[in-house]
Design a protein around this motif. Structure first.
Motif, PDB file in Angstrom:
ATOM      1  N   ILE A 119      -5.462  -5.260  -4.498  1.00 46.08           N
ATOM      2  CA  ILE A 119      -5.744  -3.829  -4.479  1.00 46.08           C
ATOM      3  C   ILE A 119      -4.800  -3.166  -3.487  1.00 46.08           C
ATOM      4  O   ILE A 119      -4.658  -3.634  -2.355  1.00 46.08           O
ATOM      5  N   GLU A 120      -4.157  -2.106  -3.945  1.00 41.53           N
ATOM      6  CA  GLU A 120      -3.310  -1.300  -3.072  1.00 41.53           C
ATOM      7  C   GLU A 120      -3.733   0.148  -3.199  1.00 41.53           C
ATOM      8  O   GLU A 120      -4.275   0.560  -4.234  1.00 41.53           O
ATOM      9  N   PHE A 121      -3.466   0.913  -2.150  1.00 40.92           N
ATOM     10  CA  PHE A 121      -3.766   2.338  -2.172  1.00 40.92           C
ATOM     11  C   PHE A 121      -2.489   3.118  -2.471  1.00 40.92           C
ATOM     12  O   PHE A 121      -1.434   2.849  -1.894  1.00 40.92           O
ATOM     13  N   TYR A 122      -2.613   4.067  -3.378  1.00 38.86           N
ATOM     14  CA  TYR A 122      -1.526   4.956  -3.756  1.00 38.86           C
ATOM     15  C   TYR A 122      -1.067   5.780  -2.556  1.00 38.86           C
ATOM     16  O   TYR A 122      -1.891   6.216  -1.738  1.00 38.86           O
ATOM     17  N   LYS A 123       0.230   5.990  -2.464  1.00 39.61           N
ATOM     18  CA  LYS A 123       0.797   6.882  -1.444  1.00 39.61           C
ATOM     19  C   LYS A 123       1.564   7.992  -2.146  1.00 39.61           C
ATOM     20  O   LYS A 123       2.281   7.740  -3.118  1.00 39.61           O
ATOM     21  N   THR A 124       1.405   9.209  -1.649  1.00 39.37           N
ATOM     22  CA  THR A 124       2.138  10.345  -2.215  1.00 39.37           C
ATOM     23  C   THR A 124       3.609  10.239  -1.844  1.00 39.37           C
ATOM     24  O   THR A 124       3.994   9.413  -1.004  1.00 39.37           O
ATOM     25  N   LYS A 125       4.403  11.079  -2.439  1.00 38.34           N
ATOM     26  CA  LYS A 125       5.842  11.106  -2.139  1.00 38.34           C
ATOM     27  C   LYS A 125       6.066  11.355  -0.649  1.00 38.34           C
ATOM     28  O   LYS A 125       6.999  10.838  -0.048  1.00 38.34           O
ATOM     29  N   ALA A 126       5.176  12.148  -0.036  1.00 41.08           N
ATOM     30  CA  ALA A 126       5.279  12.461   1.395  1.00 41.08           C
ATOM     31  C   ALA A 126       4.755  11.328   2.281  1.00 41.08           C
ATOM     32  O   ALA A 126       4.832  11.408   3.506  1.00 41.08           O
ATOM     33  N   LYS A 181     -13.561  -6.250  -1.878  1.00 35.37           N
ATOM     34  CA  LYS A 181     -13.355  -7.702  -1.750  1.00 35.37           C
ATOM     35  C   LYS A 181     -13.935  -8.427  -2.962  1.00 35.37           C
ATOM     36  O   LYS A 181     -13.315  -9.355  -3.508  1.00 35.37           O
ATOM     37  N   LEU A 182     -15.099  -7.988  -3.409  1.00 33.10           N
ATOM     38  CA  LEU A 182     -15.735  -8.552  -4.596  1.00 33.10           C
ATOM     39  C   LEU A 182     -14.820  -8.401  -5.816  1.00 33.10           C
ATOM     40  O   LEU A 182     -14.611  -9.348  -6.576  1.00 33.10           O
ATOM     41  N   ILE A 183     -14.250  -7.224  -5.982  1.00 37.04           N
ATOM     42  CA  ILE A 183     -13.358  -6.952  -7.113  1.00 37.04           C
ATOM     43  C   ILE A 183     -12.126  -7.850  -7.047  1.00 37.04           C
ATOM     44  O   ILE A 183     -11.646  -8.339  -8.072  1.00 37.04           O
ATOM     45  N   GLN A 184     -11.632  -8.086  -5.859  1.00 37.39           N
ATOM     46  CA  GLN A 184     -10.460  -8.945  -5.712  1.00 37.39           C
ATOM     47  C   GLN A 184     -10.774 -10.399  -6.043  1.00 37.39           C
ATOM     48  O   GLN A 184      -9.950 -11.100  -6.611  1.00 37.39           O
ATOM     49  N   GLU A 185     -11.951 -10.856  -5.701  1.00 31.58           N
ATOM     50  CA  GLU A 185     -12.258 -12.285  -5.775  1.00 31.58           C
ATOM     51  C   GLU A 185     -12.947 -12.751  -7.053  1.00 31.58           C
ATOM     52  O   GLU A 185     -12.746 -13.882  -7.471  1.00 31.58           O
ATOM     53  N   LEU A 186     -13.757 -11.898  -7.673  1.00 37.12           N
ATOM     54  CA  LEU A 186     -14.483 -12.322  -8.871  1.00 37.12           C
ATOM     55  C   LEU A 186     -13.571 -12.282 -10.091  1.00 37.12           C
ATOM     56  O   LEU A 186     -12.838 -11.323 -10.298  1.00 37.12           O
ATOM     57  N   GLU A 187     -13.653 -13.319 -10.907  1.00 35.53           N
ATOM     58  CA  GLU A 187     -12.861 -13.331 -12.135  1.00 35.53           C
ATOM     59  C   GLU A 187     -13.366 -12.269 -13.107  1.00 35.53           C
ATOM     60  O   GLU A 187     -12.585 -11.543 -13.715  1.00 35.53           O
ATOM     61  N   VAL A 218     -15.705  -9.005 -13.082  1.00 32.90           N
ATOM     62  CA  VAL A 218     -16.383  -8.059 -12.190  1.00 32.90           C
ATOM     63  C   VAL A 218     -17.455  -7.315 -12.986  1.00 32.90           C
ATOM     64  O   VAL A 218     -17.155  -6.734 -14.035  1.00 32.90           O
ATOM     65  N   PRO A 219     -18.692  -7.320 -12.516  1.00 33.70           N
ATOM     66  CA  PRO A 219     -19.747  -6.567 -13.207  1.00 33.70           C
ATOM     67  C   PRO A 219     -19.398  -5.074 -13.273  1.00 33.70           C
ATOM     68  O   PRO A 219     -18.824  -4.516 -12.333  1.00 33.70           O
ATOM     69  N   THR A 220     -19.767  -4.426 -14.384  1.00 33.76           N
ATOM     70  CA  THR A 220     -19.484  -2.989 -14.531  1.00 33.76           C
ATOM     71  C   THR A 220     -20.238  -2.157 -13.505  1.00 33.76           C
ATOM     72  O   THR A 220     -19.933  -0.985 -13.327  1.00 33.76           O
ATOM     73  N   GLU A 221     -21.174  -2.758 -12.837  1.00 38.28           N
ATOM     74  CA  GLU A 221     -21.855  -2.075 -11.734  1.00 38.28           C
ATOM     75  C   GLU A 221     -20.845  -1.697 -10.636  1.00 38.28           C
ATOM     76  O   GLU A 221     -21.046  -0.739  -9.897  1.00 38.28           O
ATOM     77  N   TYR A 222     -19.745  -2.454 -10.543  1.00 33.32           N
ATOM     78  CA  TYR A 222     -18.757  -2.237  -9.486  1.00 33.32           C
ATOM     79  C   TYR A 222     -17.404  -1.730  -9.985  1.00 33.32           C
ATOM     80  O   TYR A 222     -16.680  -1.072  -9.241  1.00 33.32           O
ATOM     81  N   LEU A 223     -17.029  -2.066 -11.207  1.00 37.20           N
ATOM     82  CA  LEU A 223     -15.733  -1.645 -11.743  1.00 37.20           C
ATOM     83  C   LEU A 223     -15.883  -1.374 -13.224  1.00 37.20           C
ATOM     84  O   LEU A 223     -16.331  -2.238 -13.976  1.00 37.20           O
ATOM     85  N   LYS A 224     -15.489  -0.162 -13.625  1.00 37.82           N
ATOM     86  CA  LYS A 224     -15.688   0.233 -15.014  1.00 37.82           C
ATOM     87  C   LYS A 224     -14.538   1.116 -15.466  1.00 37.82           C
ATOM     88  O   LYS A 224     -14.105   2.011 -14.731  1.00 37.82           O
ATOM     89  N   LYS A 225     -14.041   0.853 -16.690  1.00 38.86           N
ATOM     90  CA  LYS A 225     -13.012   1.717 -17.277  1.00 38.86           C
ATOM     91  C   LYS A 225     -13.688   2.990 -17.751  1.00 38.86           C
ATOM     92  O   LYS A 225     -14.737   2.943 -18.390  1.00 38.86           O
ATOM     93  N   LEU A 226     -13.100   4.126 -17.407  1.00 35.61           N
ATOM     94  CA  LEU A 226     -13.653   5.406 -17.833  1.00 35.61           C
ATOM     95  C   LEU A 226     -13.148   5.732 -19.229  1.00 35.61           C
ATOM     96  O   LEU A 226     -11.934   5.801 -19.456  1.00 35.61           O
ATOM     97  N   THR A 227     -14.059   5.943 -20.160  1.00 38.13           N
ATOM     98  CA  THR A 227     -13.673   6.257 -21.530  1.00 38.13           C
ATOM     99  C   THR A 227     -13.063   7.655 -21.595  1.00 38.13           C
ATOM    100  O   THR A 227     -13.386   8.529 -20.788  1.00 38.13           O
ATOM    101  N   GLY A 228     -12.141   7.832 -22.533  1.00 38.09           N
ATOM    102  CA  GLY A 228     -11.510   9.134 -22.721  1.00 38.09           C
ATOM    103  C   GLY A 228     -10.480   9.461 -21.655  1.00 38.09           C
ATOM    104  O   GLY A 228     -10.127  10.618 -21.473  1.00 38.09           O
TER     105      GLY A 228
END
Length: 116
Positions: free
Chosen positions: A4-11, A36-42, A44-54
């Protein structure tokens, strides 16, 4: 294992880190526990990570700590790298369109600058 990395703006600003820096300790601890859970679990339950439809493949990291609901939005860059580019406190049942729009705009900015 995912990274996991955090996005940085051009500035050079880092909106997600700035948001997290303003949370109280207990809230920040819960956010980092979920990351940490998202990084380590093969799988990941949708309770923690979910693709947003649309959306343009925007994913939502979902965190609840007490009565507070936090959302971190981002996208995959490849199979194992997640770029988190927006964070907010959720107050409504549905993720507001303006929050998704900002995440999609930052995704486009990331790819435009990466491809140069």
């Amino acid at each position: 294992m995912r990274r996991i990395e955090f996005y940085k703006t051009k500035a050079g600003d880092c909106p997600v880190q700035e948001y997290l820096d303003n949370l109280i300790m207990k809230q920040a601890e819960k956010v980092y526990w979920v990351l940490k859970l998202i990084q380590e679990l093969e799988i990941v339950p949708t309770e923690y990570l979910k693709k947003l439809t649309g959306t343009d493949d925007i994913y939502e990291v979902r965190i609840q700590q007490g009565n507070n609901i936090f959302r971190l939005l981002g996208f995959f860059d490849g199979n194992s790298l997640i770029i988190l580019n927006h964070a907010f406190t959720k107050k409504t049942r549905k993720t507001p369109k303006k929050e998704i729009d900002l995440a999609e705009q930052r995704k486009r900015d990331y790819h435009e600058r990466k491809d140069k």
